[in-house]
Design a protein around this motif. Structure first.
Motif, short mmCIF file in Angstrom:
data_model
loop_
_atom_site.label_atom_id
_atom_site.label_comp_id
_atom_site.label_asym_id
_atom_site.label_seq_id
_atom_site.Cartn_x
_atom_site.Cartn_y
_atom_site.Cartn_z
N ALA A 348 0.85 -1.18 0.00
CA ALA A 348 0.00 0.00 0.00
C ALA A 348 0.89 1.24 0.00
N ASP A 350 0.91 5.46 -0.13
CA ASP A 350 0.19 6.72 0.00
C ASP A 350 1.08 7.85 -0.49
N SER A 430 -3.24 4.54 -2.25
CA SER A 430 -4.28 4.93 -1.29
C SER A 430 -4.20 6.42 -1.02
N ASP A 550 -9.55 3.33 1.83
CA ASP A 550 -8.09 3.25 1.69
C ASP A 550 -7.42 3.03 3.04
N SER A 554 -4.93 -0.03 3.71
CA SER A 554 -3.53 0.27 4.07
C SER A 554 -3.14 -0.41 5.37
N PHE A 560 3.72 -1.17 3.81
CA PHE A 560 3.19 0.19 3.63
C PHE A 560 4.35 1.16 3.50
#
Length: 736
Positions: A348, A350, A430, A550, A554, A560
């Motif tokens: 994941a 971001d 995400s 999201d 996540s 992550f």
């Protein structure tokens, strides 16, 4: 006449059907040839020229042959019709059987089949895998996807540890809260509000989320808080901590409508002293008080040691009481299942690239065209309101070198490939919308085939279902372009003096109104950003649901990584809350926290050869990433925790179990021993590992970073030699 006598016309040969038509033997010719003629004729087919009488044996033999062939054709056509009918019946039965099995068979099997087929029939994601997955017990898999051994002894434990009484029956009054802000602001504010209600011994009315009111054009099925979270779960989870009610009493409702309730716009880092000496006297007098929270919190992040139980209450609120409503949970769970359906772990990612954050830190020059201008407009707006103290124009390159700007998706992709993740790794993007759109993510798509987000893993009907029934807006439907606005000449020019007169100014360029509509069209028209339309307000409410989905994905991800961990006010953002939740729930899961300043230095040092990096550079990147797994968590206690407790809920909400990594937990300040029942449940397979050296130092034999995807190219052998040399170097360092 002479030509006709010299070249008389040749007699034409007629078929049996044509002969009967000429001589009118039978009016219903088709019925005759289909049914009567096969039973009335006999003999073989023959050809006879027509004569005056029209009756000969050759005629009847030809008619019989024609009839036989025609009857065979009819029989064949009827057989084809029966075959087609049987095929349709079997197809209908197959569809009925398929849907019956999908409805009443085992949920796991049917769900997996739905996931596997959805990438082709419903969703835009079509997984592409060429490289085999590493064996889960091998060193390569553990290095890329395995847990962080130093944090394996850290476990979640947010229960009260000292004297902690249930809320008293006599309440000081009602606390009514209105919360403004984005997803991470709302989540942090709700946790603070519950602690404030506990401190004041007040009854908490379920907070009102300003972004989800009916005036924003959203569905009337949900009321504010219930648009995102589950009210019943929130109330039940806090029954031993705070009294929670859904609405104010009727007498106080009327006072609120008349604006007779005392209101406080509380500062973000208010201390318990502020509430005990300013809010509590008013609450005792009026039995109700309204708090307006707009800065992502209403209580200081770090409380005195004697109030440590309130920190654990924050953890119970954020990680146990704040549960998303059922529709959002189900959709997020489906997305996780679809990501895991191919049987592979996923990352994941971001980006953290919001317009507000880019404007706050002055990173406009990282973009081009209208995006750069939009960031500058936002920064000017922040300066007028005192949010930004610096200059309007900032050197974005200097900000980037200082680590104050987000890592671009291309840079994150290079780092992940350098660490060893293959090109077919699944990466879930995400954090809501990415500023700059898909053009910003194009380099990441070029490095990894399986880059997806919620839109490529869900059908549009599934997303529409979580919004509820909404009123149709005019802006949802395409409109015909209006005619060009004609600019009339000024009346003053028409009546001005005798001729010759000066020519009027040239008319303005014709503008179509539909060309200046949209989220960016105002840039070409005005220096001030217009007020948000109802459709834009509705989209902002939808963003809360997108980020809720999201957030769940996540937290459940195997790995992550964040491109930026600050929001538009210089505080921890969505990614910080995700990393804090992962640190609380499963501290050993891989969460990369790279130091942006160090990463940018590494990237700039090899800018011209990023896609053909040497072993020394690869080794430096991998060492930094390995260190960020543990050192990043320690740095967060200094960088993020003073602004947001939920971004680093350690050591208050964790305990240490038995194992060889207790010293690492102690370095994070965790001294509380886990209960015995937790030690029994959390036993890991660490005793099966004979080597004491860190498994993260081992390097796989695969084609690592920017090596070719297959061995078809001529440089395959050279790339394998480079990978082997890199492995030998790191193995020797690990042994030392």
């Amino acid at each position: 006449f002479l030509s006709l006598t010299r070249n008389p016309p040749r007699p034409k040969h007629y078929t049996a059907r044509e002969r009967l038509q000429q001589q009118n033997y039978y009016p219903h010719l088709d019925f005759y040839f289909s049914f009567l003629l096969p039973f009335s004729l006999s003999g073989s087919r023959g050809k006879e020229k027509p004569n005056n009488s029209g009756e000969s044996s050759g005629l009847w033999r030809g008619m019989k042959g024609e009839a036989n062939s025609y009857s065979k054709l009819v029989v064949m056509k009827s057989k084809l019709k029966w075959v087609g009918l049987v095929g349709l019946i079997l197809s209908a039965l197959s569809l009925f059987l398929h849907f019956t099995l999908a409805r009443f068979s085992d949920p796991g099997v049917s769900d997996y089949y739905y996931q596997s087929s959805s990438s082709i029939t419903i969703f835009s994601w079509r997984p592409v895998f060429e490289l085999p997955l590493f064996h889960k017990t091998g060193p390569s898999y553990r290095r890329l996807w395995g847990p962080v051994r130093k944090l394996e002894s850290l476990h979640p434990f947010a229960n009260p540890r000292g004297p902690y009484s249930v809320p008293r029956s006599e309440s000081s009054g009602y606390i009514f809260v209105r919360i403004q802000g984005g997803f991470h602001d709302i989540r942090s504010s709700i946790s603070d509000v519950v602690v404030v209600a506990r401190i004041l011994n007040a009854t908490l009315v379920i907070p009102e989320i300003q972004s989800t009111t009916s005036s924003k054009g959203i569905s009337s099925e949900f009321k504010s808080f219930a648009y995102v979270y589950n009210e019943d779960q929130f109330t039940a989870a806090l029954v031993k901590d705070v009294k929670v009610v859904k609405t104010l009493p009727k007498s106080l409702k009327s006072a609120r409508r008349k604006k007779e309730i005392p209101s406080f716009r509380v500062p973000r880092s208010a201390s318990p002293y502020y509430y005990l000496h300013h809010v509590l006297p008013v609450l005792n007098k009026h039995s109700v008080a309204e708090l307006v929270v707009s800065d992502g919190g209403c209580l200081q992040a770090i409380l005195p040691p004697h109030l440590e139980e309130y920190q654990r209450l924050r953890c119970r609120v954020a990680f146990h009481a704040l549960v998303f409503r059922q529709e959002v949970q189900e959709l997020a769970t489906k997305i996780v299942h679809r990501l895991r359906a191919p049987g592979r772990p996923f990352i994941a990612y971001d980006p953290g690239m919001t317009r507000e954050a880019l404007a706050y830190y002055g990173c406009a020059e990282l973009f081009q065209d209208v995006h750069s201008e939009l960031i500058q407009h936002k920064r000017a707006w922040m300066r007028r309101r005192g949010i930004v103290k610096g200059k309007l124009s900032v050197n974005s390159e200097e900000q980037r070198l200082n680590g104050s700007c987000p890592l671009m998706p291309e840079e994150v992709g290079i780092l992940l490939r350098a660490y060893g993740y293959p090109w077919d790794t699944i990466i879930y993007v995400s954090g809501g919308e990415v500023f700059g759109g898909q053009r910003t993510l194009t380099p990441l798509h070029a490095m990894f085939e399986n880059v997806v987000d919620r839109t490529s893993l869900t059908a549009s009907s599934e997303l529409t279902r979580i919004y509820g029934r909404e009123v149709n807006l005019d802006s949802q439907f395409p409109r015909t372009p209006p005619s060009i606005v004609q600019v009339k000449k000024a009346e003053v020019w028409r009546s001005a003096g005798p001729r010759p007169r000066p020519l009027p100014p040239p008319p303005a360029r014709p503008k179509y109104p539909h060309n200046i509509e949209g989220w960016w069209g105002w840039v070409a028209e005005s220096d001030n950003e217009p007020e948000s339309s109802v459709m834009e307000l509705r989209t902002n409410a939808h963003k809360l649901l997108w980020e809720a989905i999201d957030y769940m994905v996540s937290v459940e991800a195997d790995v992550f990584i964040s491109g930026f961990d600050r929001d538009g006010k210089g505080r921890p953002n969505f990614a910080s809350l995700v990393m804090g939740h992962r640190l609380y729930l499963s501290a050993a899961s891989k969460t990369f926290r790279p130091v942006r300043k160090e990463v940018v230095r590494l990237l700039e040092g090899n800018r011209e050869h990023l896609y053909e990096a040497n072993n020394t550079w690869l080794k430096s990147v991998r060492q930094h990433f390995r260190k960020s797994l543990f050192d990043g968590a320690m740095n967060a206690s200094v960088a993020s925790k003073p602004s947001s407790f939920l971004s680093h809920p350690v050591p208050e909400c964790s305990c240490v179990g038995s194992g060889n990594t207790e010293s690492a937990a102690a370095a994070l300040g965790v001294k509380e021993r886990c209960p015995k029942w937790m030690d029994d449940d959390n036993e890991t397979s660490s005793r099966l590992k004979d080597k004491e050296n860190d498994e993260d130092d081992e390097v796989d034999n695969d084609d690592g970073l920017f090596f070719e995807r297959s061995n078809e190219s001529g440089g395959g052998e050279v790339n394998k030699e480079e990978a082997a040399q890199l492995e030998d170097q790191e193995e020797s360092e690990s042994a030392e």
